[in-house]
Design a protein around this motif. Structure first.
Motif, PDB file in Angstrom:
ATOM      1  N   GLN A 157      35.486  67.511 -24.127  1.00 50.10           N
ATOM      2  CA  GLN A 157      36.189  67.825 -25.381  1.00 50.10           C
ATOM      3  C   GLN A 157      37.698  67.662 -25.254  1.00 50.10           C
ATOM      4  OE1 GLN A 157      34.905  71.830 -26.145  1.00 50.10           O
ATOM      5  NE2 GLN A 157      36.280  72.758 -24.639  1.00 50.10           N
ATOM      6  N   ASP A 158      38.228  67.858 -24.064  1.00 49.05           N
ATOM      7  CA  ASP A 158      39.624  67.545 -23.776  1.00 49.05           C
ATOM      8  C   ASP A 158      39.694  66.058 -23.426  1.00 49.05           C
ATOM      9  OD1 ASP A 158      42.126  67.113 -22.727  1.00 49.05           O
ATOM     10  OD2 ASP A 158      42.069  68.770 -21.300  1.00 49.05           O
ATOM     11  N   ARG A 159      40.163  65.246 -24.358  1.00 46.59           N
ATOM     12  CA  ARG A 159      40.101  63.793 -24.234  1.00 46.59           C
ATOM     13  C   ARG A 159      41.377  63.204 -23.616  1.00 46.59           C
ATOM     14  NH1 ARG A 159      36.507  61.136 -27.811  1.00 46.59           N
ATOM     15  NH2 ARG A 159      38.117  59.546 -28.199  1.00 46.59           N
ATOM     16  N   LEU A 160      42.000  63.923 -22.705  1.00 43.13           N
ATOM     17  CA  LEU A 160      43.280  63.491 -22.150  1.00 43.13           C
ATOM     18  C   LEU A 160      43.212  62.105 -21.516  1.00 43.13           C
ATOM     19  CD1 LEU A 160      46.247  64.249 -21.439  1.00 43.13           C
ATOM     20  CD2 LEU A 160      45.375  65.136 -19.264  1.00 43.13           C
ATOM     21  N   ILE A 161      42.089  61.750 -20.916  1.00 46.39           N
ATOM     22  CA  ILE A 161      42.031  60.480 -20.188  1.00 46.39           C
ATOM     23  C   ILE A 161      41.978  59.264 -21.118  1.00 46.39           C
ATOM     24  CG2 ILE A 161      40.774  61.650 -18.335  1.00 46.39           C
ATOM     25  CD1 ILE A 161      38.392  59.807 -19.065  1.00 46.39           C
ATOM     26  N   VAL A 162      41.714  59.492 -22.403  1.00 42.56           N
ATOM     27  CA  VAL A 162      41.571  58.378 -23.349  1.00 42.56           C
ATOM     28  C   VAL A 162      42.924  58.026 -23.954  1.00 42.56           C
ATOM     29  CG1 VAL A 162      40.528  57.621 -25.514  1.00 42.56           C
ATOM     30  CG2 VAL A 162      39.193  58.957 -23.883  1.00 42.56           C
ATOM     31  N   GLU A 163      43.266  56.740 -23.921  1.00 42.66           N
ATOM     32  CA  GLU A 163      44.472  56.234 -24.570  1.00 42.66           C
ATOM     33  C   GLU A 163      44.071  55.306 -25.709  1.00 42.66           C
ATOM     34  OE1 GLU A 163      47.335  57.299 -24.139  1.00 42.66           O
ATOM     35  OE2 GLU A 163      47.577  57.998 -22.073  1.00 42.66           O
ATOM     36  N   GLU A 164      44.650  55.521 -26.874  1.00 42.75           N
ATOM     37  CA  GLU A 164      44.367  54.650 -28.015  1.00 42.75           C
ATOM     38  C   GLU A 164      45.052  53.293 -27.840  1.00 42.75           C
ATOM     39  OE1 GLU A 164      42.205  55.392 -30.318  1.00 42.75           O
ATOM     40  OE2 GLU A 164      41.892  57.361 -29.387  1.00 42.75           O
ATOM     41  N   GLN A 165      46.205  53.287 -27.176  1.00 40.60           N
ATOM     42  CA  GLN A 165      46.946  52.057 -26.941  1.00 40.60           C
ATOM     43  C   GLN A 165      46.687  51.573 -25.518  1.00 40.60           C
ATOM     44  OE1 GLN A 165      51.142  52.312 -28.104  1.00 40.60           O
ATOM     45  NE2 GLN A 165      50.643  54.095 -29.368  1.00 40.60           N
ATOM     46  N   ARG A 166      46.252  50.346 -25.393  1.00 42.63           N
ATOM     47  CA  ARG A 166      45.939  49.773 -24.079  1.00 42.63           C
ATOM     48  C   ARG A 166      47.148  49.805 -23.144  1.00 42.63           C
ATOM     49  NH1 ARG A 166      42.134  45.755 -21.802  1.00 42.63           N
ATOM     50  NH2 ARG A 166      43.279  44.296 -20.483  1.00 42.63           N
ATOM     51  N   LEU A 167      48.340  49.551 -23.688  1.00 45.89           N
ATOM     52  CA  LEU A 167      49.531  49.502 -22.840  1.00 45.89           C
ATOM     53  C   LEU A 167      49.883  50.856 -22.241  1.00 45.89           C
ATOM     54  CD1 LEU A 167      51.998  47.008 -24.583  1.00 45.89           C
ATOM     55  CD2 LEU A 167      50.455  46.624 -22.637  1.00 45.89           C
ATOM     56  N   LYS A 168      49.414  51.948 -22.833  1.00 48.71           N
ATOM     57  CA  LYS A 168      49.641  53.264 -22.223  1.00 48.71           C
ATOM     58  C   LYS A 168      48.889  53.339 -20.888  1.00 48.71           C
ATOM     59  CE  LYS A 168      52.140  55.653 -25.253  1.00 48.71           C
ATOM     60  NZ  LYS A 168      51.523  56.724 -26.044  1.00 48.71           N
ATOM     61  N   CYS A 169      47.715  52.719 -20.824  1.00 48.80           N
ATOM     62  CA  CYS A 169      46.970  52.661 -19.562  1.00 48.80           C
ATOM     63  C   CYS A 169      47.721  51.802 -18.547  1.00 48.80           C
ATOM     64  CB  CYS A 169      45.575  52.093 -19.800  1.00 48.80           C
ATOM     65  SG  CYS A 169      44.513  53.092 -20.850  1.00 48.80           S
ATOM     66  N   LEU A 170      48.231  50.668 -18.996  1.00 48.57           N
ATOM     67  CA  LEU A 170      48.963  49.776 -18.086  1.00 48.57           C
ATOM     68  C   LEU A 170      50.207  50.458 -17.548  1.00 48.57           C
ATOM     69  CD1 LEU A 170      49.265  47.086 -16.700  1.00 48.57           C
ATOM     70  CD2 LEU A 170      50.296  46.160 -18.783  1.00 48.57           C
ATOM     71  N   GLN A 171      50.866  51.252 -18.364  1.00 45.17           N
ATOM     72  CA  GLN A 171      52.037  52.002 -17.924  1.00 45.17           C
ATOM     73  C   GLN A 171      51.690  52.895 -16.733  1.00 45.17           C
ATOM     74  OE1 GLN A 171      55.224  53.979 -20.685  1.00 45.17           O
ATOM     75  NE2 GLN A 171      53.574  55.447 -20.522  1.00 45.17           N
ATOM     76  N   LYS A 172      50.574  53.578 -16.837  1.00 47.46           N
ATOM     77  CA  LYS A 172      50.104  54.454 -15.749  1.00 47.46           C
ATOM     78  C   LYS A 172      49.795  53.636 -14.501  1.00 47.46           C
ATOM     79  CE  LYS A 172      48.271  58.755 -14.961  1.00 47.46           C
ATOM     80  NZ  LYS A 172      48.834  60.056 -15.324  1.00 47.46           N
ATOM     81  N   LEU A 173      49.183  52.470 -14.705  1.00 44.63           N
ATOM     82  CA  LEU A 173      48.816  51.608 -13.579  1.00 44.63           C
ATOM     83  C   LEU A 173      50.044  51.061 -12.873  1.00 44.63           C
ATOM     84  CD1 LEU A 173      46.208  50.242 -12.275  1.00 44.63           C
ATOM     85  CD2 LEU A 173      46.903  48.221 -13.561  1.00 44.63           C
ATOM     86  N   ILE A 174      51.027  50.614 -13.628  1.00 40.48           N
ATOM     87  CA  ILE A 174      52.238  50.062 -13.018  1.00 40.48           C
ATOM     88  C   ILE A 174      52.919  51.106 -12.144  1.00 40.48           C
ATOM     89  CG2 ILE A 174      54.577  49.243 -13.513  1.00 40.48           C
ATOM     90  CD1 ILE A 174      53.415  47.823 -15.991  1.00 40.48           C
ATOM     91  N   HIS A 175      53.030  52.312 -12.656  1.00 39.39           N
ATOM     92  CA  HIS A 175      53.699  53.362 -11.877  1.00 39.39           C
ATOM     93  C   HIS A 175      52.976  53.650 -10.566  1.00 39.39           C
ATOM     94  CE1 HIS A 175      55.649  57.109 -10.757  1.00 39.39           C
ATOM     95  NE2 HIS A 175      54.447  57.653 -10.661  1.00 39.39           N
ATOM     96  N   SER A 176      51.664  53.853 -10.634  1.00 43.64           N
ATOM     97  CA  SER A 176      50.937  54.271  -9.428  1.00 43.64           C
ATOM     98  C   SER A 176      50.682  53.119  -8.467  1.00 43.64           C
ATOM     99  CB  SER A 176      49.613  54.938  -9.816  1.00 43.64           C
ATOM    100  OG  SER A 176      48.782  54.047 -10.537  1.00 43.64           O
ATOM    101  N   LEU A 177      50.290  51.959  -8.999  1.00 39.53           N
ATOM    102  CA  LEU A 177      49.879  50.835  -8.158  1.00 39.53           C
ATOM    103  C   LEU A 177      51.055  49.996  -7.680  1.00 39.53           C
ATOM    104  CD1 LEU A 177      47.601  49.087  -6.940  1.00 39.53           C
ATOM    105  CD2 LEU A 177      47.477  47.883  -9.136  1.00 39.53           C
ATOM    106  N   TYR A 178      51.956  49.658  -8.592  1.00 36.73           N
ATOM    107  CA  TYR A 178      53.054  48.754  -8.244  1.00 36.73           C
ATOM    108  C   TYR A 178      54.294  49.492  -7.744  1.00 36.73           C
ATOM    109  CZ  TYR A 178      50.647  44.599  -9.949  1.00 36.73           C
ATOM    110  OH  TYR A 178      49.757  43.556 -10.091  1.00 36.73           O
ATOM    111  N   VAL A 179      54.758  50.472  -8.511  1.00 36.37           N
ATOM    112  CA  VAL A 179      55.983  51.172  -8.107  1.00 36.37           C
ATOM    113  C   VAL A 179      55.737  52.017  -6.855  1.00 36.37           C
ATOM    114  CG1 VAL A 179      57.722  52.848  -8.808  1.00 36.37           C
ATOM    115  CG2 VAL A 179      56.872  51.181 -10.465  1.00 36.37           C
ATOM    116  N   CYS A 180      54.674  52.824  -6.869  1.00 39.48           N
ATOM    117  CA  CYS A 180      54.430  53.744  -5.750  1.00 39.48           C
ATOM    118  C   CYS A 180      53.753  53.054  -4.565  1.00 39.48           C
ATOM    119  CB  CYS A 180      53.597  54.926  -6.222  1.00 39.48           C
ATOM    120  SG  CYS A 180      54.426  55.990  -7.418  1.00 39.48           S
TER     121      CYS A 180
END
Length: 324
Positions: free
Chosen positions: A215-238
């Motif tokens: 019921q807490d839908r925090l993991i869902v992003e309506e905008q695809r680029l919001k997911c990519l933002q998370k990926l860039i930070h963790s995978l590429y930057v970090c």
């Protein structure tokens, strides 16, 4: 609480609140809540995480059973069961636990798994452990660069491909990633901890896949680029950023030598996934990752401002100079 609670003798892993029980490598990792605030939130284990961890594990297993290209280089360390106090109160996240599969479940004979964060540690030769692993102790640029390229290719062919094809952005930073080594060569990656994953449901459903949500839908992003933002930070930057910095320091060499390889392998993954991605999404994802400035979490601001949301800053994109 019981008068005589059970005690499980355990050792702390790299993430000190994730422990592994004494008595054998085949026992599950145990993720526990700890009421310590480091960024904007305490390190608790939410009811959502208890519910979604096993669901996300099942989804990733389904994908790797179908997608053999991803399965060659990627495994998930599945979360088997999550439990929390049966209450709607905030206290539930402090009385909770997740049981995660042991590494023996995903490793073959003669394979070892190294937490990527450990690769940055310095050895007595004043080189990072990454240099020793990626050169088979030769400690030369000639032996390093081909293996670094293979490292990056394997990492992106799993984690980046999962995003491009299925809209799943794993939090694949150094603490959540294991490099699997066999016969002294980097082979593939194991990714753990799905509490910070983000999913673009439309992209997932386009592949005929579903994910049952809490019921807490925090993991869902309506905008695809919001997911990519998370990926860039963790995978590429970090993950890749820290590794590039360590290797460049080891050999007193320009970091751009390594970023050029990252850019090449990123483009290779885009090319290999092109037919599986909506044309508009593909073009926007490629521009965002290869041309635009990168988003990175403003962790100090998150802590100071007590923000309940991620705060972001922009940094120069080290891949932009190498895009064809």
């Amino acid at each position: 609480m019981p008068n005589n609670p059970s005690v499980i003798d355990s050792f702390s892993s790299l993430s000190f609140r994730t422990v592994y029980p004494d008595g054998g490598a085949g026992k599950p990792f145990i993720k526990l809540p700890v009421a310590i605030q480091m960024t904007s939130v305490q390190r608790t284990v939410s009811p959502r995480a208890c519910y979604m961890g096993p669901k996300m594990s099942a989804l990733l297993t389904e994908i790797t059973q179908q997608d053999k290209e991803v399965a060659k280089v990627f495994s998930s360390l599945n979360e088997k069961t999550g439990l929390h106090l049966n209450t709607q109160s905030e206290i539930a996240k402090h009385y909770s636990v997740i049981f995660r599969a042991p590494l023996t479940e995903v490793l073959n004979e003669h394979e070892i798994a190294i937490p990527v964060a450990a690769l940055m540690a310095k050895t007595p030769q004043n080189k990072s452990l990454a240099s020793h692993v990626l050169t088979e102790d030769a400690l030369t640029m000639e032996s390093l660069l081909p293996n670094f390229r293979q490292y990056v290719a394997n990492l992106l062919s799993g984690v980046l491909a999962l995003y491009l094809k299925y809209g799943i952005a794993l939090e694949a930073h150094q603490q959540n990633s294991f490099l699997v080594v066999s016969k002294n060569k980097p082979q593939r990656f194991v990714i753990r901890d799905f509490g910070g994953v983000r999913v673009h449901m439309e992209s997932l459903q386009d592949k005929g896949l579903t994910l049952q949500l809490h019921q807490d839908r925090l993991i869902v992003e309506e905008q695809r680029l919001k997911c990519l933002q998370k990926l860039i930070h963790s995978l590429y930057v970090c993950h890749l950023g820290t590794l590039v910095s360590a290797l460049a320091q080891d050999y007193s060499s320009p970091s751009k030598w390594f970023w050029k390889i990252v850019a090449d392998e990123t483009e290779n993954v885009f090319d290999s996934c092109k037919q599986a991605v909506n044309k508009t999404d593909f073009q926007l994802d490629r521009k965002t990752l290869l041309n635009d400035s990168w988003p990175t979490k403003a962790l100090l601001s998150m802590r100071v401002e007590q923000s309940s949301e991620d705060l972001w800053a922009r940094i120069p994109n080290p891949l932009a100079d190498f895009v064809k």
